[in-house]
Write a protein that holds these residues in place. Structure first.
Motif, short mmCIF file in Angstrom:
data_model
loop_
_atom_site.label_atom_id
_atom_site.label_comp_id
_atom_site.label_asym_id
_atom_site.label_seq_id
_atom_site.Cartn_x
_atom_site.Cartn_y
_atom_site.Cartn_z
N PHE A 131 37.73 37.13 49.27
CA PHE A 131 38.36 37.87 47.99
C PHE A 131 39.90 38.11 48.45
O PHE A 131 40.96 37.96 47.60
CB PHE A 131 37.73 39.13 47.33
CG PHE A 131 36.45 38.91 46.63
CD1 PHE A 131 36.40 38.12 45.33
CD2 PHE A 131 35.22 38.89 46.96
CE1 PHE A 131 35.46 37.72 44.56
CE2 PHE A 131 34.12 38.18 46.39
CZ PHE A 131 34.16 37.74 45.06
N GLY A 132 40.13 38.39 49.53
CA GLY A 132 41.44 38.58 50.00
C GLY A 132 42.35 37.51 49.89
O GLY A 132 43.65 37.60 49.65
N LEU A 133 41.75 36.47 50.33
CA LEU A 133 42.57 35.29 50.34
C LEU A 133 42.97 34.85 48.89
O LEU A 133 43.89 34.13 48.46
CB LEU A 133 41.62 33.91 50.95
CG LEU A 133 41.67 33.94 52.48
CD1 LEU A 133 40.86 32.66 52.87
CD2 LEU A 133 43.24 33.50 52.99
N GLN A 134 41.97 35.15 47.77
CA GLN A 134 42.39 34.87 46.43
C GLN A 134 43.64 35.65 46.13
O GLN A 134 44.25 35.14 45.37
CB GLN A 134 41.11 35.13 45.70
CG GLN A 134 39.95 34.17 45.70
CD GLN A 134 38.84 34.43 44.62
OE1 GLN A 134 38.97 35.70 43.94
NE2 GLN A 134 38.11 33.49 44.53
N THR A 187 40.67 45.47 44.35
CA THR A 187 40.83 44.01 44.74
C THR A 187 42.33 44.00 45.18
O THR A 187 42.42 43.22 46.15
CB THR A 187 40.56 42.94 44.05
OG1 THR A 187 41.11 43.28 42.58
CG2 THR A 187 38.81 42.85 43.70
N ALA A 188 43.25 44.67 44.66
CA ALA A 188 44.64 44.43 45.29
C ALA A 188 44.93 44.71 46.67
O ALA A 188 45.80 44.31 47.08
CB ALA A 188 45.59 45.25 44.18
N TYR A 189 44.04 45.46 47.15
CA TYR A 189 44.32 45.97 48.66
C TYR A 189 43.50 44.82 49.68
O TYR A 189 44.01 44.80 50.90
CB TYR A 189 43.46 47.22 49.00
CG TYR A 189 44.21 48.36 48.17
CD1 TYR A 189 45.32 48.97 48.41
CD2 TYR A 189 43.64 49.03 47.04
CE1 TYR A 189 45.84 50.00 47.60
CE2 TYR A 189 43.96 50.03 46.19
CZ TYR A 189 45.13 50.46 46.63
OH TYR A 189 45.73 51.48 45.96
N LEU A 190 42.81 43.93 49.03
CA LEU A 190 42.20 43.04 49.92
C LEU A 190 42.96 41.89 50.64
O LEU A 190 42.66 41.61 51.61
CB LEU A 190 40.82 42.45 49.06
CG LEU A 190 39.84 43.28 48.82
CD1 LEU A 190 38.74 42.60 47.91
CD2 LEU A 190 39.17 44.07 50.01
N ASP A 191 44.11 41.65 50.22
CA ASP A 191 45.07 40.95 50.65
C ASP A 191 45.39 41.40 52.39
O ASP A 191 45.44 40.47 53.26
CB ASP A 191 46.49 40.59 50.00
CG ASP A 191 47.06 41.85 49.74
OD1 ASP A 191 46.65 43.02 49.78
OD2 ASP A 191 48.20 41.70 48.99
N LEU A 192 45.74 42.57 52.39
CA LEU A 192 45.68 43.26 53.40
C LEU A 192 44.64 43.21 54.66
O LEU A 192 44.70 42.99 55.67
CB LEU A 192 46.14 44.81 53.39
CG LEU A 192 47.51 44.97 52.74
CD1 LEU A 192 47.77 46.55 52.41
CD2 LEU A 192 48.71 44.36 53.61
#
Length: 565
Positions: free
Chosen positions: A245-248, A218-223
């Motif tokens: 989930f990236g926005l979270q 999940t830590a990669y989903l911001d990108l």
């Protein structure tokens, strides 16, 4: 401006969903319009789950890609992560490289220089890989048409894995693996991933081999969320889950580089719209004004002090970018007038001094003024390079394909593309492009369109409706912010122009038939329409519903898109 009311969905479907969810007809209508017809569909829509992501091994060649990377890690080979210089490319490179660095130290990144090398995989980049002992290149957001480049790399004993989402040509490069859901022979269920999304699927597949789950990633989903927003891909299906989930991650635990960028813009909670208009332009500015390496360095940096330095430099690039695009847009508009080309079917402009980094933005701005397919050219080395933008409903990629005789190379999507040609072919190409578009475009597409989801009365707008509409987010293509239309409105007498140069319209609206509902409405850039609403003349409006916060108090307001007498 054309107002097009979307067809009403079949009544039995709306009623069945209304019953299943216990919601108003208007909510059920909006959902059915978005392809949501059952309780299960609605559950997936309102409660996205990482379990809804597809098995990455459903993508053609995924097994080959994973096997080659595992072999490279086991043999301590040097791996070069190669990506384009835009947001999708730089986020892809940051994602892939930061994951691989958890597995092996032998990883480096490469972003081509927009000016020296141009778009995609370059011979220069392959020479760099060869000179520095790289035996595997993972190309992200580019490479689907790099047949000669991949063959050249093979001669130098360099293997390629391509992760792309652009349309392939008739032939695929002879890489170890070509991951692209748009391949004709790829049965991957979701076709609309961005480049970073395809990169994430490869990381997901590698993680499965390690015995990890998608929750560990999940830590990669911001990108991924930033790339989805910036690349204007549909926010449906798998993209919706990734963006949600990236926005979270962006809002709750952003990586150091994103944290440093957000600090520059002082925003509390970011939506996908903020990602598109605040975060993406800054990441893009590095590749436009200086070099995409700055963006990758920022996105991979873990030291906050260093990240803040990168973010401050990128802020300067972004200011320079804004100044350049404003000046070039003014020059391009002057050129259209000087050449008396206001009434054509296309906009094609050229100046050899225009900054190559901003011609795409300028093309978008010109499309806002003259609503038609647009190309902005500048000099790039010995050739001319252009960015193309289209209008809703018209495939500019197909139009360029029809003018192929004059083009050196091109690539892109239905609505945005890039191309190069020889200077001596410019005039012939310009004529051919105008001829092609004039023959093939449906003339009503040359008037901007607002698609209206539903006609409603003002009294249907309440906090309950707003609460559910908010949960439709993240918004984007395939799931746009709901647009409503209401007739027989009047201003209660407070309508006025506000803002710099009285550019905006602010009014209090109520219905001529039922006047118990009274709402503030704001129309950005609509100051010139004050006379339509003056003297309590009835008018119709198309708008989205919004929430305004003033001195700690929240109230609903209408965000006007257009008004008509």
């Amino acid at each position: 401006m054309r107002w097009t009311l979307k067809p009403k969905p079949e009544l039995h479907k709306v009623e069945a969903l209304q019953q299943a969810l216990q919601v108003d007809a208007i909510i059920a209508t909006l959902l059915v319009q978005r392809g949501i017809q059952t309780f299960e569909d609605a559950k997936r829509f309102f409660r996205p789950s990482l379990n809804d992501l597809h098995d990455p091994f459903l993508m053609k060649d995924m097994d080959l890609a994973v096997a080659r990377i595992e072999k490279a890690i086991a043999n301590k080979e040097n791996i070069l992560v190669y990506g384009d210089y835009d947001v999708d490319g730089t986020t892809s490179v940051a994602l892939m490289a930061s994951y691989l660095k958890t597995r092996t130290p032998n990883v480096a990144t490469y972003i081509p220089d927009r000016y020296d090398e141009g778009y995609g995989i370059s011979f220069q980049g392959i020479d760099f890989a060869h000179d520095n002992g790289f035996t595997l290149v993972i190309a992200l957001d580019c490479g689907i048409k790099a047949i000669d480049k991949v063959a050249y790399a093979k001669e130098k004993s360099i293997d390629f894995i391509i992760c792309d989402h652009h349309r392939p040509g008739n032939e695929l490069p002879k890489a170890v693996a070509v991951l692209d859901p748009k391949r004709g022979d790829c049965s991957y269920p979701y076709k609309e991933l961005c480049g970073c999304g395809v990169g994430f699927k490869l990381v997901q597949a590698l993680a499965v081999q390690e015995g990890k789950t998608v929750e560990d990633l999940t830590a990669y989903l911001d990108l991924v969320a930033i790339a989805i927003g910036a690349d204007i891909v549909p926010i449906t299906g798998e993209n919706r889950v990734l963006a949600y989930f990236g926005l979270q991650v962006i809002n709750q635990m952003p990586r150091t580089g994103i944290q440093a960028l957000i600090a520059q813009v002082r925003k509390q909670e970011l939506t996908i719209t903020d990602v598109v208009f605040i975060i993406a332009p800054r990441i893009n500015a590095a590749g436009r004004m200086k070099h995409g390496n700055y963006a990758v360095a920022l996105l991979m940096e873990i030291d906050l002090n260093l990240a803040e330095q990168y973010a401050a430099e990128i802020e300067v690039f972004n200011t320079d970018r804004r100044d350049a695009d404003k000046q070039i847009t003014e020059e391009a508009l002057a050129q259209i007038e000087a050449q008396k080309e206001q009434d054509r079917y296309t906009t094609v402009v050229y100046n050899e001094t225009w900054h190559k980094g901003v011609i795409g933005i300028v093309a978008s701005r010109l499309t806002d003024t003259y609503y038609r397919p647009t190309l902005v050219f500048t000099k790039s080395g010995e050739k001319l390079a252009a960015s193309a933008r289209s209008v809703s409903g018209f495939d500019v990629y197909n139009a360029l394909e029809a003018c192929n005789a004059y083009i050196e190379q091109f690539g892109g999507h239905k609505y945005a593309a890039g191309l190069t040609l020889k200077e001596e072919h410019y005039e012939a190409f310009k004529k051919a492009f105008e001829d092609e578009v004039s023959k093939t475009i449906d003339k009503h597409l040359l008037t901007p369109e607002i698609k209206v989801d539903a006609k409603i009365d003002l009294q249907q707008i309440d906090s309950k409706l707003w609460r559910i509409i908010k949960q439709f987010a993240p918004f984007g293509p395939g799931n746009m912010t709901p647009i409503f239309m209401t007739d027989d409105l009047i201003d209660t007498g407070y309508g006025k122009c506000v803002g710099e140069d009285d550019a905006h319209l602010r009014l209090n609206v109520t219905s001529t038939t039922l006047s118990d509902q009274n709402l503030v409405a704001i129309g950005f850039g609509m100051g010139d329409k004050l006379d339509i609403i003056s003297n309590k003349k009835p008018f119709s409006a198309v708008y989205s519903i919004d929430e305004n916060e003033w001195q700690g108090r929240k109230s609903l307001q209408l965000k006007l898109r257009d008004i008509k007498a």
